[in-house]
Design a protein around this motif. Sequence first.
Motif, PDB file in Angstrom:
ATOM      1  N   ASP A 224       0.828  -1.211   0.000  1.00  0.00           N
ATOM      2  CA  ASP A 224       0.000   0.000   0.000  1.00  0.00           C
ATOM      3  C   ASP A 224       0.865   1.267   0.000  1.00  0.00           C
ATOM      4  O   ASP A 224       0.469   2.294  -0.559  1.00  0.00           O
ATOM      5  N   LEU A 225       2.035   1.188   0.642  1.00  0.00           N
ATOM      6  CA  LEU A 225       2.935   2.344   0.709  1.00  0.00           C
ATOM      7  C   LEU A 225       3.867   2.427  -0.500  1.00  0.00           C
ATOM      8  O   LEU A 225       4.689   3.341  -0.581  1.00  0.00           O
ATOM      9  N   ASN A 226       3.741   1.464  -1.429  1.00  0.00           N
ATOM     10  CA  ASN A 226       4.602   1.397  -2.618  1.00  0.00           C
ATOM     11  C   ASN A 226       6.075   1.268  -2.232  1.00  0.00           C
ATOM     12  O   ASN A 226       6.959   1.862  -2.850  1.00  0.00           O
ATOM     13  N   ILE A 227       6.316   0.471  -1.186  1.00  0.00           N
ATOM     14  CA  ILE A 227       7.675   0.167  -0.736  1.00  0.00           C
ATOM     15  C   ILE A 227       7.952  -1.303  -1.062  1.00  0.00           C
ATOM     16  O   ILE A 227       7.148  -2.175  -0.730  1.00  0.00           O
ATOM     17  N   ARG A 228       9.067  -1.579  -1.708  1.00  0.00           N
ATOM     18  CA  ARG A 228       9.369  -2.952  -2.114  1.00  0.00           C
ATOM     19  C   ARG A 228       9.734  -3.812  -0.915  1.00  0.00           C
ATOM     20  O   ARG A 228      10.409  -3.355   0.018  1.00  0.00           O
ATOM     21  N   LEU A 229       9.322  -5.061  -0.961  1.00  0.00           N
ATOM     22  CA  LEU A 229       9.653  -6.037   0.081  1.00  0.00           C
ATOM     23  C   LEU A 229      10.630  -7.053  -0.503  1.00  0.00           C
ATOM     24  O   LEU A 229      10.363  -7.665  -1.540  1.00  0.00           O
ATOM     25  N   ILE A 230      11.773  -7.222   0.170  1.00  0.00           N
ATOM     26  CA  ILE A 230      12.806  -8.154  -0.276  1.00  0.00           C
ATOM     27  C   ILE A 230      13.014  -9.204   0.809  1.00  0.00           C
ATOM     28  O   ILE A 230      13.238  -8.865   1.974  1.00  0.00           O
ATOM     29  N   MET A 231      12.932 -10.472   0.441  1.00  0.00           N
ATOM     30  CA  MET A 231      13.183 -11.573   1.374  1.00  0.00           C
ATOM     31  C   MET A 231      14.569 -12.139   1.085  1.00  0.00           C
ATOM     32  O   MET A 231      14.853 -12.554  -0.043  1.00  0.00           O
ATOM     33  N   ALA A 232      15.428 -12.161   2.081  1.00  0.00           N
ATOM     34  CA  ALA A 232      16.792 -12.674   1.907  1.00  0.00           C
ATOM     35  C   ALA A 232      16.933 -13.987   2.671  1.00  0.00           C
ATOM     36  O   ALA A 232      17.058 -13.984   3.896  1.00  0.00           O
ATOM     37  N   PRO A 233      16.916 -15.145   1.984  1.00  0.00           N
ATOM     38  CA  PRO A 233      17.054 -16.435   2.677  1.00  0.00           C
ATOM     39  C   PRO A 233      18.466 -16.640   3.186  1.00  0.00           C
ATOM     40  O   PRO A 233      19.396 -15.895   2.823  1.00  0.00           O
ATOM     41  N   ALA A 234      18.630 -17.657   4.018  1.00  0.00           N
ATOM     42  CA  ALA A 234      19.953 -17.931   4.590  1.00  0.00           C
ATOM     43  C   ALA A 234      20.904 -18.543   3.578  1.00  0.00           C
ATOM     44  O   ALA A 234      22.104 -18.620   3.813  1.00  0.00           O
TER      45      ALA A 234
END
Length: 462
Positions: A224-234
Amino acid sequence: MVDAAVVLWATVGALILRFGVPETERLSASEQPYVVLSLILAAGWWAMLSLRGSREATVLGHGTEEYKRVVSASLILFGLVAIVSYALQLDTARGYVGVALPAGLIMLLLSRAIVRRFLHIEREHGRSSLRVLVVGSSSGVQHLADSLRAQPMAGYIPVGAYLPGVELGASTTEHLDLRVIGRAVEADAIISDIKAFGPDAVALSSSMQLAPETIRALGWALADLNIRLIMAPALTDVAGPRIHTRPVAGLPLIHVSTPNLEKGQRFVKRTTDIIGAALLIVAASPLLTGIALLVRLDSPGPILFRQERVGTAGERFRMFKFRSMVVDAEAKLERLRESHEGNEVLFKLRNDPRVTRVGRVLRKFSLDELPQLFNVVGGSMSLVGPRPPLAAEVERYDIRAHRRLLVRPGMTGLWQVSGRSLLSWDETVRLDLYYVENWSFLGDLTILLRTFKAVISRHGAF
């Protein structure tokens, strides 16, 4: 805009080369359909590049994915043209297609490389990059931040840290070099802090202590805030070809394939080695002859230097090089070890007194390694692979470093194009293991192209 200019240039240029410039203002009946085809083809080509995601921000500026998408988009489009022409029995001029496709594809790749260079200049000055807030434990945040900083051309700048559940004053935060903006574990509090901080992206490290419901709510709020979400696995040093995502019950499970070359891949790599090395030997035969004469005239001793190295699965072989040192160089080695300037395992010396005058020039441009092409043809080496080690070096290997011996050693590799003698031993091993576990044909081609640049710049060569 650059893509549009290139595809128009390719299609209109192919039209002119195939039919020539019209002598009159009116086009002939045979030329009119190709004018329409050129415009349709240019528009379709430009659209296909977009449909294949070649202009997505996530692939621009770093890695080979951008180039892969440009190539696949072009081949798919012209494949469709061929299918339509065959199905409708259209007599499409093969000369027209034969000029438009290769010319357009080469220029697209070249123009992308030029645009990427301008983007790199921007990112070197901290512009055209995403400001990233890293979320996780202190160690996880620091590791992820260091990894992002190590590749500034990827376009991620760590600007802050969020430590859910980490108490204020904890000893683990002493060495953290990022501003900590919050420590809450509730979704509403985290979202409020992120909104106030205003990053371009939020990266969740594998060490974060957040409930699945909190992460889901965080993802919705960031969208909703137009902020990207990045998931960094181990997972570290694992490239795209080995990673496959499979959703199960709403969970994106990451499958990591075994890092072994399949029979088909081994065949492709070996065939490429034989053909590539044979062609290079033929093309470079005058140079090889000239260097051999210079080595013979410069100092007494044999033209070739033969040294035992360790290859695949620990098998020993004789590696060839043009002799660049005096004949008794090995005997003088022990006296020079105190002046050692390499890393913990590899012996290197910038101004090695054992190197001859011709040898100094050969080493500067890596010309002394050209005879290894015969090792490649013989099968003991590959064009691309880890550096071939000495037996004394292998004796000092730990379990991790021994995995370098899973593939044939190479004339060039990630180590050679990433700094060579300037790298630490850990960096050398990491690069070689990355290559071993993530081999791809396109990756080999990329390393070969980068090798020419590394040789010309002489970066890390001594």
